[in-house]
Scaffold this active site. Structure first.
Site, PDB file in Angstrom:
ATOM      1  N   LYS A 196     -35.904  -1.330 -35.934  1.00  0.00           N
ATOM      2  CA  LYS A 196     -34.559  -0.973 -35.465  1.00  0.00           C
ATOM      3  C   LYS A 196     -34.629   0.384 -34.777  1.00  0.00           C
ATOM      4  CE  LYS A 196     -31.102   0.543 -38.309  1.00  0.00           C
ATOM      5  NZ  LYS A 196     -30.854   1.897 -37.759  1.00  0.00           N
ATOM      6  N   GLU A 242     -22.339   0.817 -35.795  1.00  0.00           N
ATOM      7  CA  GLU A 242     -21.958   1.681 -36.920  1.00  0.00           C
ATOM      8  C   GLU A 242     -20.700   2.482 -36.612  1.00  0.00           C
ATOM      9  OE1 GLU A 242     -25.124   3.948 -38.701  1.00  0.00           O
ATOM     10  OE2 GLU A 242     -23.741   5.013 -40.029  1.00  0.00           O
ATOM     11  N   ASP A 246     -36.875   0.941 -39.811  1.00  0.00           N
ATOM     12  CA  ASP A 246     -36.035   1.828 -38.992  1.00  0.00           C
ATOM     13  C   ASP A 246     -36.904   2.905 -38.337  1.00  0.00           C
ATOM     14  OD1 ASP A 246     -33.606   2.648 -38.034  1.00  0.00           O
ATOM     15  OD2 ASP A 246     -32.884   3.462 -39.937  1.00  0.00           O
TER      16      ASP A 246
HETATM   17  O1  KIV Z   1     -30.732   4.042 -42.157  1.00  0.00           O
HETATM   18  C1  KIV Z   1     -29.876   3.194 -42.452  1.00  0.00           C
HETATM   19  O2  KIV Z   1     -29.649   2.846 -43.611  1.00  0.00           O
HETATM   20  C2  KIV Z   1     -29.125   2.604 -41.347  1.00  0.00           C
HETATM   21  C3  KIV Z   1     -27.931   1.790 -41.697  1.00  0.00           C
HETATM   22  C4  KIV Z   1     -26.817   2.697 -42.049  1.00  0.00           C
HETATM   23  C5  KIV Z   1     -27.556   0.844 -40.623  1.00  0.00           C
HETATM   24  O3  KIV Z   1     -29.455   2.809 -40.221  1.00  0.00           O
END
Ligand code: KIV
Length: 267
Positions: A117, A186, A87
């Site tokens: 992501k 989300e 992320d």
């Molecule tokens: O950081 C995270 O866990 C997320 C999820 C909630 C999709 O972005």
């Protein structure tokens, strides 16, 4: 899908086409990523939720690139055969295109991720297209964007008005055009998530977005009952906080009473 074999971006698209649900769960270390892999999760997300679940931050805004890369590498060591998504944290994509590309590269080269992501809207679509062109699979993330908590003033369901719903549909189409291989949706109304899922060819992965997305993602702490509170979109599939607290209390008692270590634990 075949168990024990890492899936690919084209297999995720096939799963959507075949109506086979995609299961993603977050993990932040080797211990839990190994368990997620053993359980048959299709994808592991090393979410910047690590800031709240593991690092004790109030939100995800403080999470840094170095922390993300550190956790991604640990997750990869625990789950060598699972597709891992890293992320991209707060402002890691917005300062300059060069820095964004370098940050994405770090996820792939130092964090051993299969994809990144990005919390994104139409504005980031050109950057995402460059990443995809450079060989980095990108997962979009629309709807509630936790990295915007300070400007949004909290965490709220998105896309409730007609105008907001149209904007989200536009974001989803722009992301698809930029080449994302999938996108997280989300906290949006289920019907809107269904509409978005039907209007893009790539898989949608929902969290608080109803049952009609191509797959689901949950924060592992929420589903295992390790979070201080459970959001409406989550279901506790276990009550691990109780189990762990009981085990730790027993350990504390046994040490205090001289019951542990016993002969069988001693050399
Ligand atoms: O950081 C995270 O866990 C997320 C999820 C909630 C999709 O972005």
């Amino acid at each position: 899908m075949e168990k024990g074999k890492k899936l690919t971006v084209s297999q995720f698209r096939k799963m959507k086409e075949n109506g086979e649900k995609i299961v993603m769960v977050t993990a932040y270390d080797a211990c839990f990523s190994a368990l997620a892999e053993a359980a048959g999760a299709d994808m592991i997300l090393v979410g910047d939720s690590v800031g709240m679940t593991q690092l004790g931050y109030e939100n995800t805004v403080q999470v840094t690139m170095d922390q993300m890369v550190h956790h991604c590498a640990a997750v990869r060591r625990g789950a060598p055969n699972t597709f891992v998504v890293g992320d991209m944290p707060f402002l890691s994509c917005q300062i300059s295109e060069e820095q964004a590309m370098r940050n994405a590269m770090r996820f792939m080269q130092e964090g051993f991720c299969d994809a990144v992501k990005i919390e994104s809207d139409t504005l980031l679509a050109p950057l995402i297209a460059k990443m995809v062109h450079a060989g980095i699979p990108v997962m979009g993330h629309i709807g509630l964007l936790p990295q915007h908590v300070k400007t949004a003033g909290g965490y709220r369901v998105q896309g409730k008005s007609d105008a907001a719903a149209e904007r989200l549909l536009g974001d989803a189409r722009a992301l698809e055009e930029s080449g994302v291989f999938s996108m997280v949706i989300e906290c949006v109304p289920s019907l809107l998530a269904k509409r978005i899922t039907e209007s893009v060819s790539v898989p949608t992965i929902g969290i608080g977005a109803g049952p009609d997305c191509s797959g689901q993602v949950q924060v592992i702490n929420d589903l295992l009952g390790l979070s201080p509170f459970t959001p409406k979109h989550a279901k506790k599939h276990a009550e691990l906080a109780d189990i762990i607290t009981k085990a730790l209390s027993l350990y504390v008692q046994e040490v205090k009473q001289g019951v542990f270590p016993g002969k069988e634990n001693s050399f």
